[in-house]
Design a protein around this motif. Sequence first.
Motif, mmCIF file in Angstrom:
data_model
loop_
_atom_site.group_PDB
_atom_site.id
_atom_site.type_symbol
_atom_site.label_atom_id
_atom_site.label_comp_id
_atom_site.label_asym_id
_atom_site.label_seq_id
_atom_site.Cartn_x
_atom_site.Cartn_y
_atom_site.Cartn_z
ATOM 1 N N ARG A 196 -9.041 8.065 7.466
ATOM 2 C CA ARG A 196 -7.998 7.435 6.659
ATOM 3 C C ARG A 196 -6.893 8.449 6.397
ATOM 4 O O ARG A 196 -7.161 9.592 6.100
ATOM 5 C CB ARG A 196 -8.574 6.918 5.353
ATOM 6 N N ASP A 197 -5.661 7.981 6.502
ATOM 7 C CA ASP A 197 -4.509 8.823 6.220
ATOM 8 C C ASP A 197 -3.844 8.285 4.972
ATOM 9 O O ASP A 197 -3.192 7.259 5.012
ATOM 10 C CB ASP A 197 -3.542 8.822 7.407
ATOM 11 N N GLY A 198 -4.046 8.951 3.861
ATOM 12 C CA GLY A 198 -3.573 8.451 2.584
ATOM 13 C C GLY A 198 -2.237 8.989 2.138
ATOM 14 O O GLY A 198 -1.950 8.994 0.965
ATOM 15 N N LYS A 199 -1.416 9.460 3.042
ATOM 16 C CA LYS A 199 -0.133 10.048 2.640
ATOM 17 C C LYS A 199 0.925 9.008 2.346
ATOM 18 O O LYS A 199 1.799 9.219 1.526
ATOM 19 C CB LYS A 199 0.347 11.001 3.722
ATOM 20 N N GLY A 200 0.887 7.879 3.034
ATOM 21 C CA GLY A 200 1.884 6.847 2.796
ATOM 22 C C GLY A 200 1.431 5.513 3.352
ATOM 23 O O GLY A 200 0.953 5.445 4.477
ATOM 24 N N PHE A 201 1.550 4.470 2.548
ATOM 25 C CA PHE A 201 1.178 3.131 2.962
ATOM 26 C C PHE A 201 1.843 2.144 2.017
ATOM 27 O O PHE A 201 2.268 2.506 0.924
ATOM 28 C CB PHE A 201 -0.346 2.958 2.997
ATOM 29 N N LEU A 202 1.937 0.889 2.420
ATOM 30 C CA LEU A 202 2.629 -0.124 1.636
ATOM 31 C C LEU A 202 1.694 -0.783 0.630
ATOM 32 O O LEU A 202 0.576 -1.154 0.964
ATOM 33 C CB LEU A 202 3.215 -1.188 2.559
ATOM 34 N N VAL A 203 2.198 -0.918 -0.587
ATOM 35 C CA VAL A 203 1.476 -1.625 -1.652
ATOM 36 C C VAL A 203 2.485 -2.373 -2.502
ATOM 37 O O VAL A 203 3.690 -2.146 -2.414
ATOM 38 C CB VAL A 203 0.672 -0.672 -2.556
ATOM 39 N N ASN A 204 1.988 -3.254 -3.339
ATOM 40 C CA ASN A 204 2.788 -3.893 -4.361
ATOM 41 C C ASN A 204 2.189 -3.470 -5.696
ATOM 42 O O ASN A 204 1.077 -2.954 -5.750
ATOM 43 C CB ASN A 204 2.759 -5.408 -4.194
ATOM 44 N N ILE A 205 2.921 -3.695 -6.773
ATOM 45 C CA ILE A 205 2.462 -3.285 -8.096
ATOM 46 C C ILE A 205 2.873 -4.337 -9.111
ATOM 47 O O ILE A 205 3.970 -4.896 -9.008
ATOM 48 C CB ILE A 205 3.022 -1.882 -8.467
ATOM 49 N N GLU A 206 1.962 -4.626 -10.044
ATOM 50 C CA GLU A 206 2.256 -5.583 -11.101
ATOM 51 C C GLU A 206 1.446 -5.223 -12.334
ATOM 52 O O GLU A 206 0.428 -4.537 -12.246
ATOM 53 C CB GLU A 206 1.939 -7.010 -10.660
ATOM 54 N N LYS A 207 1.915 -5.709 -13.487
ATOM 55 C CA LYS A 207 1.184 -5.490 -14.726
ATOM 56 C C LYS A 207 -0.129 -6.257 -14.640
ATOM 57 O O LYS A 207 -0.146 -7.411 -14.222
ATOM 58 C CB LYS A 207 2.013 -5.967 -15.921
ATOM 59 N N ALA A 208 -1.219 -5.601 -14.997
ATOM 60 C CA ALA A 208 -2.545 -6.249 -14.902
ATOM 61 C C ALA A 208 -2.766 -7.184 -16.086
ATOM 62 O O ALA A 208 -2.185 -7.049 -17.122
ATOM 63 C CB ALA A 208 -3.636 -5.193 -14.864
#
Length: 105
Positions: free
Chosen positions: A93-105
């Motif tokens: 796994r390369d954890g340096k950069g990847f796409l995600v979204n973010i929202e208040k839980a």
Amino acid sequence: FEPGCLVEVSPALARIRGLATGDTVRVFNERGSPEAPVLVTGRVAPFPCEDSEAHVICLNGMAPRTAASAPAEVSACHWNRLVPGAAGAAAGRDGKGFLVNIEKA
């Protein structure tokens, strides 16, 4: 915030998403959706991308090796589940950069 995970976001992204330091956020993509507290900080800044503005978030900290050794809110945070896997002989796994979204839980 320590020990455990936290998500650093810029003040600009915090305004867009309605976030404040200490809020719990869900960081998600098709591979997973861990939750962690957010830290609004000037250390993270948006950047220009063509005619728009793009945002970076920093996923800090890591969960302990065993869930039994930490509270549920800490052990539930495994950033690696968001990272795409690599194929081939050196699979990992390369954890340096990847796409995600973010929202208040």
